[in-house]
Write a protein that holds these residues in place. Structure first.
Motif, mmCIF file in Angstrom:
data_model
loop_
_atom_site.group_PDB
_atom_site.id
_atom_site.type_symbol
_atom_site.label_atom_id
_atom_site.label_comp_id
_atom_site.label_asym_id
_atom_site.label_seq_id
_atom_site.Cartn_x
_atom_site.Cartn_y
_atom_site.Cartn_z
ATOM 1 N N ILE A 183 0.858 -1.183 0.000
ATOM 2 C CA ILE A 183 0.000 0.000 0.000
ATOM 3 C C ILE A 183 0.896 1.235 0.000
ATOM 4 N N ALA A 184 0.510 2.269 -0.755
ATOM 5 C CA ALA A 184 1.303 3.502 -0.814
ATOM 6 C C ALA A 184 0.371 4.697 -0.606
ATOM 7 N N GLY A 185 0.834 5.867 -0.992
ATOM 8 C CA GLY A 185 -0.007 7.063 -0.954
ATOM 9 C C GLY A 185 -0.377 7.519 0.450
ATOM 10 N N GLY A 186 -1.385 8.394 0.484
ATOM 11 C CA GLY A 186 -1.835 8.966 1.748
ATOM 12 C C GLY A 186 -2.323 7.912 2.722
ATOM 13 N N VAL A 187 -2.859 6.822 2.214
ATOM 14 C CA VAL A 187 -3.340 5.757 3.101
ATOM 15 C C VAL A 187 -2.183 5.220 3.934
ATOM 16 N N ARG A 188 -1.058 5.004 3.288
ATOM 17 C CA ARG A 188 0.094 4.450 4.010
ATOM 18 C C ARG A 188 0.618 5.458 5.035
ATOM 19 N N ARG A 189 0.415 6.728 4.743
ATOM 20 C CA ARG A 189 0.892 7.769 5.669
ATOM 21 C C ARG A 189 -0.136 8.108 6.737
ATOM 22 N N PHE A 190 -1.281 7.439 6.731
ATOM 23 C CA PHE A 190 -2.367 7.741 7.658
ATOM 24 C C PHE A 190 -2.831 9.192 7.520
ATOM 25 N N VAL A 194 -8.114 10.818 1.695
ATOM 26 C CA VAL A 194 -7.316 10.696 0.468
ATOM 27 C C VAL A 194 -8.236 10.823 -0.746
ATOM 28 N N ASP A 195 -7.643 11.214 -1.882
ATOM 29 C CA ASP A 195 -8.406 11.275 -3.131
ATOM 30 C C ASP A 195 -8.723 9.883 -3.634
ATOM 31 N N ARG A 196 -7.701 9.027 -3.561
ATOM 32 C CA ARG A 196 -7.857 7.665 -4.062
ATOM 33 C C ARG A 196 -6.827 6.789 -3.376
ATOM 34 N N LEU A 197 -6.972 5.492 -3.561
ATOM 35 C CA LEU A 197 -6.008 4.555 -3.006
ATOM 36 C C LEU A 197 -4.790 4.493 -3.914
ATOM 37 N N SER A 198 -3.735 3.887 -3.414
ATOM 38 C CA SER A 198 -2.536 3.721 -4.220
ATOM 39 C C SER A 198 -1.800 2.473 -3.742
ATOM 40 N N VAL A 199 -1.425 1.620 -4.685
ATOM 41 C CA VAL A 199 -0.605 0.457 -4.333
ATOM 42 C C VAL A 199 0.528 0.316 -5.342
ATOM 43 N N VAL A 200 1.613 -0.276 -4.877
ATOM 44 C CA VAL A 200 2.748 -0.551 -5.757
ATOM 45 C C VAL A 200 2.894 -2.065 -5.857
ATOM 46 N N GLN A 225 -4.552 4.252 -18.315
ATOM 47 C CA GLN A 225 -3.426 3.333 -18.328
ATOM 48 C C GLN A 225 -2.295 3.947 -19.128
ATOM 49 N N ARG A 226 -1.121 4.045 -18.520
ATOM 50 C CA ARG A 226 0.038 4.468 -19.301
ATOM 51 C C ARG A 226 1.281 3.805 -18.723
ATOM 52 N N ASP A 227 2.119 3.314 -19.587
ATOM 53 C CA ASP A 227 3.362 2.629 -19.237
ATOM 54 C C ASP A 227 3.203 1.723 -18.023
ATOM 55 N N ASP A 228 3.722 2.251 -16.915
ATOM 56 C CA ASP A 228 3.851 1.398 -15.747
ATOM 57 C C ASP A 228 2.796 1.703 -14.685
ATOM 58 N N ARG A 229 1.706 2.364 -15.068
ATOM 59 C CA ARG A 229 0.685 2.605 -14.048
ATOM 60 C C ARG A 229 -0.732 2.564 -14.598
ATOM 61 N N LEU A 230 -1.649 2.154 -13.704
ATOM 62 C CA LEU A 230 -3.065 2.073 -14.051
ATOM 63 C C LEU A 230 -3.849 2.886 -13.040
ATOM 64 N N ARG A 231 -4.966 3.419 -13.478
ATOM 65 C CA ARG A 231 -5.927 3.924 -12.501
ATOM 66 C C ARG A 231 -7.209 3.123 -12.696
ATOM 67 N N GLY A 237 -16.376 1.188 -5.099
ATOM 68 C CA GLY A 237 -16.652 2.583 -5.413
ATOM 69 C C GLY A 237 -15.424 3.468 -5.442
ATOM 70 N N GLU A 238 -14.337 3.047 -4.784
ATOM 71 C CA GLU A 238 -13.145 3.893 -4.747
ATOM 72 C C GLU A 238 -12.330 3.727 -6.024
ATOM 73 N N GLU A 239 -11.476 4.730 -6.268
ATOM 74 C CA GLU A 239 -10.479 4.614 -7.333
ATOM 75 C C GLU A 239 -9.148 4.261 -6.707
ATOM 76 N N SER A 240 -8.318 3.571 -7.471
ATOM 77 C CA SER A 240 -6.972 3.296 -6.974
ATOM 78 C C SER A 240 -5.951 3.433 -8.092
#
Ligand code: ZN
Ligand code: ZN
Length: 559
Positions: A183-190, A194-200, A225-231, A237-240
């Motif tokens: 898990i990354a992004g604001g979620v990982r930072r508590f 957040v706007d959306r989730l983020s994972v690596v 979708q571009r190169d090495d990332r997807l939304r 209901g959430e975006e990631s």
């Protein structure tokens, strides 16, 4: 001065609640109509009311004109207060759900105790409607879709929902993919929201991994979708964002995806390759900085500063929770065993005092009965009989001194009158702090994240008073509160205050919420010596004794 918009919202709330009750549809319509009129007035309605000219406007009768005057003076009005005491205004949010009208809202509240969208969400996840007469599986499905739509509309996701959603996404990705998933992004930072989730995810082959992710049942849609990332848009209901990283770059990618930008900028040029974050920081001559600290402005280059911070394992007990004696969902024994399972040595049961009407507050008679139950517990940890005592609008506490003195610990709360002006509210809080029978101030600001700002309080004065009287201020770990927040807790510590990190658990599972409070405490720079429920029982008892508490004297009327 209170604006037309604010007055209109207050009238609207009243009209909405009236309509919900179905008691007087004409009156409801009159208030909703008046709200609309006032919202569009060119002149401040407060001025009009003061000059007795408000009544001249079409659709505003004498009754509503005097209500506006009352709102101007007090921020609310009596009829609304008494109606809100019976029906929480958050019930109105439920009307945004498809297929949910006033009758259903009243039923959900009366029969299931559901008062807000979070309550609906919890009930849906527990499947309580499935076998309910006239509701059933179909209703549950409609609610699920409705909740997702409401969430999408609101935009930001509170951490209390984002973290579990990110964890289920992480678990699903781990089942699907062979490499690491973090898990990354604001979620990982508590972050609070957040706007959306983020994972690596670790991936050697971008095309294969992307295709696998896109075909997951959890993923409703690949938005970008571009190169090495997807939304992606998730079923819930959430975006990631899903960022793919080569194994040799995983640490750098995870660090960047976790952010925030200010932290990354501070670090300067990052190495190109690093298998994990520890290697990135090591290359920069730094210790690994825990994600929740990266949004603070403190300099964490000294490892000792990080290790000195309080951690979850340091907590020895929780001092604010509820049982079925008031509005909790489980008996005291179940709360005790949940606390024991977490390794706690003690637990403060702090059910509501009687003043909080909706929460089945306890009078002295029921406190006596509750004590007999507590004395008979056999769960193996120390259970303190406390209370969450209501601080009335006039500053009075809900129990008399004799009752307060006979409890093991007293948590005081301002649940109402949070819109009082700064001088009144600050004075009310400071008088509560100065009361020798009060040990902890619960959720001191009263804010509800994204729903209600905290009270307007002169915090430097309040913190100085808390430090002077040795009263602990709570970091309430409920993710809809996080109160004190990190910045305020930091200021409180600087002023010399003690803290208490509690879950305000209303069910045994809610003790898990402590991770949110711990993150806030760490961001604030809290250490074990300043957090009273990180102290061993003996030290806590000593502190309470120094505050004048006798070992459990009889409650008034005890024979
Ligand atoms: Zn409370
Ligand atoms: Zn509480």
């Amino acid at each position: 001065m209170i604006s037309n918009d604010e007055i209109a919202s207050i009238l609207e709330r009243f009209g909405g609640l009236l309509r919900l009750t179905g008691e007087n549809p004409f009156r409801a319509r009159a208030y909703l109509h008046a709200a609309d009129t006032i919202r569009h007035l060119a002149e401040p309605s407060v001025d009009l009311a003061a000059g007795d000219r408000l009544r001249e406007i079409a659709g505003i009768g004498e009754g509503i004109a005097s209500v506006v005057a009352e709102i101007a003076a007090t921020g609310s009005f009596r009829a609304l207060d008494s109606l809100s005491a019976r029906y929480p205004p958050s019930l109105l949010d439920l009307l945004a759900l498809p297929g949910v009208g006033p009758k259903t809202v009243i039923r959900l509240y009366g029969e299931f105790g559901i008062a807000d969208l979070a309550g609906v969400e919890a009930a849906v996840s527990r499947g309580v409607f499935r076998d309910a007469k006239g509701l059933g599986q179909r209703f549950e499905g409609d609610l699920q879709i409705g909740l997702a739509a409401v969430r999408a509309r609101d935009g930001r996701i509170p951490i209390g929902r984002a973290l579990p959603a990110a964890r289920s996404l992480q678990a699903a990705l781990r089942r699907l993919l062979p490499g690491r998933v973090e898990i990354a992004g604001g979620v990982r930072r508590f972050a609070e929201t957040v706007d959306r989730l983020s994972v690596v995810v670790e991936a050697d082959n971008v095309a294969v991994t992307t295709a696998a992710i896109a075909s997951m049942p959890l993923v409703v849609k690949v938005a970008e979708q571009r190169d090495d990332r997807l939304r992606v848009r998730l079923q819930s209901g959430e975006e990631s964002d899903i960022v793919l990283a080569k194994p040799s770059e995983f640490g750098v990618v995870l660090l960047r995806a976790t952010g925030p930008a200010s932290h990354i900028a501070c670090l300067g040029p990052l190495p190109h390759e690093a298998g994990d974050e520890t290697q990135v920081y090591a290359a920069l001559g730094l210790p690994w900085i825990p994600p929740e600290l990266r949004s603070t402005e403190t300099d964490w280059s000294d490892l000792a500063r990080i290790t000195a911070l309080i951690g979850r394992a340091d907590l020895r007990g929780d001092l604010h929770c509820h049982s079925t004696w008031s509005d909790g969902s489980a008996p005291i024994a179940a709360m005790e065993s949940a606390a024991a399972a977490l390794g706690y040595d003690y637990l403060g049961i702090t059910d509501h005092s009687r003043g909080l009407g909706v929460a089945r507050g306890l009078d002295v008679g029921r406190l006596r009965a509750q004590r007999r139950e507590i004395v008979g517990l056999t769960g193996g940890i120390d259970v303190l009989q406390g209370a969450e005592v209501e601080v009335h609008r006039d500053g009075r506490l809900d129990y008399d001194d004799e009752t307060l003195a006979s409890l093991d610990i007293v948590v005081a709360s301002l649940h109402s009158g949070l819109r009082q002006d700064r001088a009144t509210l600050t004075d009310r809080l400071i008088r509560t702090i100065a009361n020798p029978h009060v040990d902890i101030i619960a959720h001191p600001s009263g804010r509800l994240i994204d729903r209600r700002p905290g009270g307007d309080i002169d915090w430097p004065r309040a913190f100085a008073a808390a430090a002077e009287h040795g009263v602990a201020l709570e970091i309430n770990s409920d993710p809809s509160r996080l109160d004190l927040d990190a910045e305020m807790a930091h200021d409180a510590l600087a002023a010399g205050c003690l803290l208490s990190i509690n879950c305000d658990a209303h069910s045994p599972e809610s003790f898990e919420l402590i991770e949110f409070g711990i993150a806030v405490a760490r961001q604030a720079g809290a250490t074990v010596d300043r957090v009273i429920n990180a102290w061993p029982l003996e030290q806590l008892r000593h502190w309470l004794a120094e505050r004048g508490r006798q070992p459990r004297p009889d409650l008034p009327g005890e024979v």
